[in-house]
Write a protein that holds these residues in place. Sequence first.
Motif, PDB file in Angstrom:
ATOM      1  N   ALA A   1       0.837  -1.202   0.000  1.00 25.50           N
ATOM      2  CA  ALA A   1       0.000   0.000   0.000  1.00 25.50           C
ATOM      3  C   ALA A   1       0.874   1.256   0.000  1.00 25.50           C
ATOM      4  N   GLY A   2       0.551   2.178  -0.859  1.00 24.76           N
ATOM      5  CA  GLY A   2       1.295   3.427  -0.944  1.00 24.76           C
ATOM      6  C   GLY A   2       2.460   3.395  -1.905  1.00 24.76           C
ATOM      7  N   SER A   3       2.793   2.219  -2.441  1.00 23.70           N
ATOM      8  CA  SER A   3       3.943   2.116  -3.339  1.00 23.70           C
ATOM      9  C   SER A   3       3.633   2.646  -4.732  1.00 23.70           C
ATOM     10  N   GLY A   4       2.366   2.881  -5.029  1.00 25.56           N
ATOM     11  CA  GLY A   4       1.982   3.311  -6.366  1.00 25.56           C
ATOM     12  C   GLY A   4       2.104   4.792  -6.610  1.00 25.56           C
ATOM     13  N   SER A   5       2.603   5.528  -5.643  1.00 22.32           N
ATOM     14  CA  SER A   5       2.771   6.976  -5.825  1.00 22.32           C
ATOM     15  C   SER A   5       3.911   7.460  -4.960  1.00 22.32           C
ATOM     16  N   THR A   6       4.356   8.652  -5.235  1.00 19.14           N
ATOM     17  CA  THR A   6       5.399   9.283  -4.426  1.00 19.14           C
ATOM     18  C   THR A   6       4.952  10.693  -4.076  1.00 19.14           C
ATOM     19  N   ASN A   7       5.325  11.140  -2.898  1.00 22.47           N
ATOM     20  CA  ASN A   7       4.935  12.475  -2.435  1.00 22.47           C
ATOM     21  C   ASN A   7       6.095  13.444  -2.575  1.00 22.47           C
ATOM     22  N   VAL A   8       5.812  14.582  -3.158  1.00 26.36           N
ATOM     23  CA  VAL A   8       6.806  15.653  -3.296  1.00 26.36           C
ATOM     24  C   VAL A   8       6.427  16.774  -2.343  1.00 26.36           C
ATOM     25  N   LEU A   9       7.349  17.139  -1.450  1.00 24.43           N
ATOM     26  CA  LEU A   9       7.088  18.233  -0.509  1.00 24.43           C
ATOM     27  C   LEU A   9       6.797  19.502  -1.299  1.00 24.43           C
ATOM     28  N   ALA A  10       5.623  20.075  -1.063  1.00 19.55           N
ATOM     29  CA  ALA A  10       5.174  21.201  -1.881  1.00 19.55           C
ATOM     30  C   ALA A  10       5.126  22.520  -1.121  1.00 19.55           C
ATOM     31  N   SER A  11       4.948  22.467   0.212  1.00 12.75           N
ATOM     32  CA  SER A  11       4.813  23.720   0.953  1.00 12.75           C
ATOM     33  C   SER A  11       4.900  23.443   2.440  1.00 12.75           C
TER      34      SER A  11
ATOM     35  N   ASP B   1       1.507  16.407 -14.256  1.00 13.23           N
ATOM     36  CA  ASP B   1       2.151  16.448 -12.944  1.00 13.23           C
ATOM     37  C   ASP B   1       3.350  17.395 -12.948  1.00 13.23           C
ATOM     38  N   ALA B   2       4.111  17.362 -14.036  1.00 18.39           N
ATOM     39  CA  ALA B   2       5.268  18.253 -14.137  1.00 18.39           C
ATOM     40  C   ALA B   2       4.824  19.714 -14.127  1.00 18.39           C
ATOM     41  N   ARG B   3       3.696  19.994 -14.780  1.00 19.03           N
ATOM     42  CA  ARG B   3       3.185  21.365 -14.805  1.00 19.03           C
ATOM     43  C   ARG B   3       2.775  21.798 -13.399  1.00 19.03           C
ATOM     44  N   ARG B   4       2.164  20.889 -12.655  1.00 19.37           N
ATOM     45  CA  ARG B   4       1.792  21.204 -11.263  1.00 19.37           C
ATOM     46  C   ARG B   4       3.025  21.563 -10.447  1.00 19.37           C
ATOM     47  N   LEU B   5       4.092  20.791 -10.628  1.00 26.10           N
ATOM     48  CA  LEU B   5       5.322  21.060  -9.881  1.00 26.10           C
ATOM     49  C   LEU B   5       5.932  22.391 -10.306  1.00 26.10           C
TER      50      LEU B   5
END
Length: 432
Positions: free
Chosen positions: A141-151, A366-370
């Motif tokens: 569970a949770g391996s299907g995504s990664t979290n990028v610190l955004a704020s 996703d790249a645009r969001r970042l």
Amino acid sequence: MSSILTNNGATVALQTLRAINTELSTVQTEIATGRRVARPDDNSAIWAISKTMEADVRGFKGVSESLSLGQSTMSVARQGAETITELMTEIKGKVVAAQEENVDRSKIQADIDALVDQVDSIVSSASFNGLNMLQNTDATAGSGSTNVLASIDRNGNDVTNSDIAIRKRDLSTSASSVAATGGTYNADAVTGTLDATQEVDLDLSGLTVEAGAAFSLSIFGTDGNDSSFVEADYQSTAAATETQAEMAAGDMTYVARDGDTAGDVAAALVRKFNTYAAENGLDGNVLSMSAAGDTITITSGVTDGTDTIDVKVNELGADAGNTIGGGLEDLRSINVNSDSGADAALGAIEGLIDVGIDAAASFGSDARRLDTQQDFVTGLSDALKSGIGALVDTDMEEASARLQALQVQQQLAMQSLSIANSSPQSLLGLFR
């Protein structure tokens, strides 16, 4: 009254000089440091606020570095997905060429196999700092995504962080498998019947979609005299209800990945059906399917009150020990050496190209969001720096004017003190 023991004029002049010297020292310190609030004793409230804001600026610098790392990861993933899509476009060209019988299909198949191997090579190498966004076959569970610190978000004295979750898009070709026994099997989880009502929606939103859970489509047509369609052609199972063993051996199955939704399952099952239909020569006018969100829409132009087609979605829990396959696993099953294989390949490749396009588009989004978040963090950090400057920085123009004025006042105070100190000497005239 004049006195040689107490010189009030000198005392006043000395106090004035001391005050001027103190203020002069303060101004010189402000000019030297560039700050009018450099220590807590300069202005404790302003100093405390500025230090808190400086800590936030330091935190946003870390956020910016995290976003830069995420942007680089997305760039690698997007480039990999785009390249894989181009390779599948080449494969489509080979598959189309194989539709002609008067060609050397074995050589075409060799070219296809080489291109598929190249797809796997790209997937394996498309990693950045150890993170590969093109692989997602882990059931954890949770391996299907990664979290990028955004704020970092401040609410009074409380500070929390917020992340941007970036979902992985598997483009590998590893094969999936469904357990023939064991686990929690739910046949006929979602059902629909085409009869006189020639369009039916299958709502998959109630399914339990988790990593390792398997889903299948089964069709069972009833036309006793084959008047509307050949009954046997539209029966993927021996009976109206698919067994778990039939599900494990069937062609229209999908094992969910971590992060999948009911919409992903619907799209995958429709792709599986299209490949199955092409391989078995099914008529689109008799049975066709499309996916939109969590819903599979099934249609027929020939069913009626007696000639019917049942379409069912079956599910098998992750507790059965199913194996998650790659997002392009059907590439490995493409075989154009026969007429039926070439037909099936043509039906499969379109859906697989869509998988690659969707992956590249998602990574681009996703790249645009970042990028947007990076611009926001940079602007916010600059605004905080400006705010800190407004609170603690020295106004150099004002300080320069004050310095010159105080230097003049210092000279005048020294002259006043000199005059005050010389006044007692006038008393000597009284004793001559």
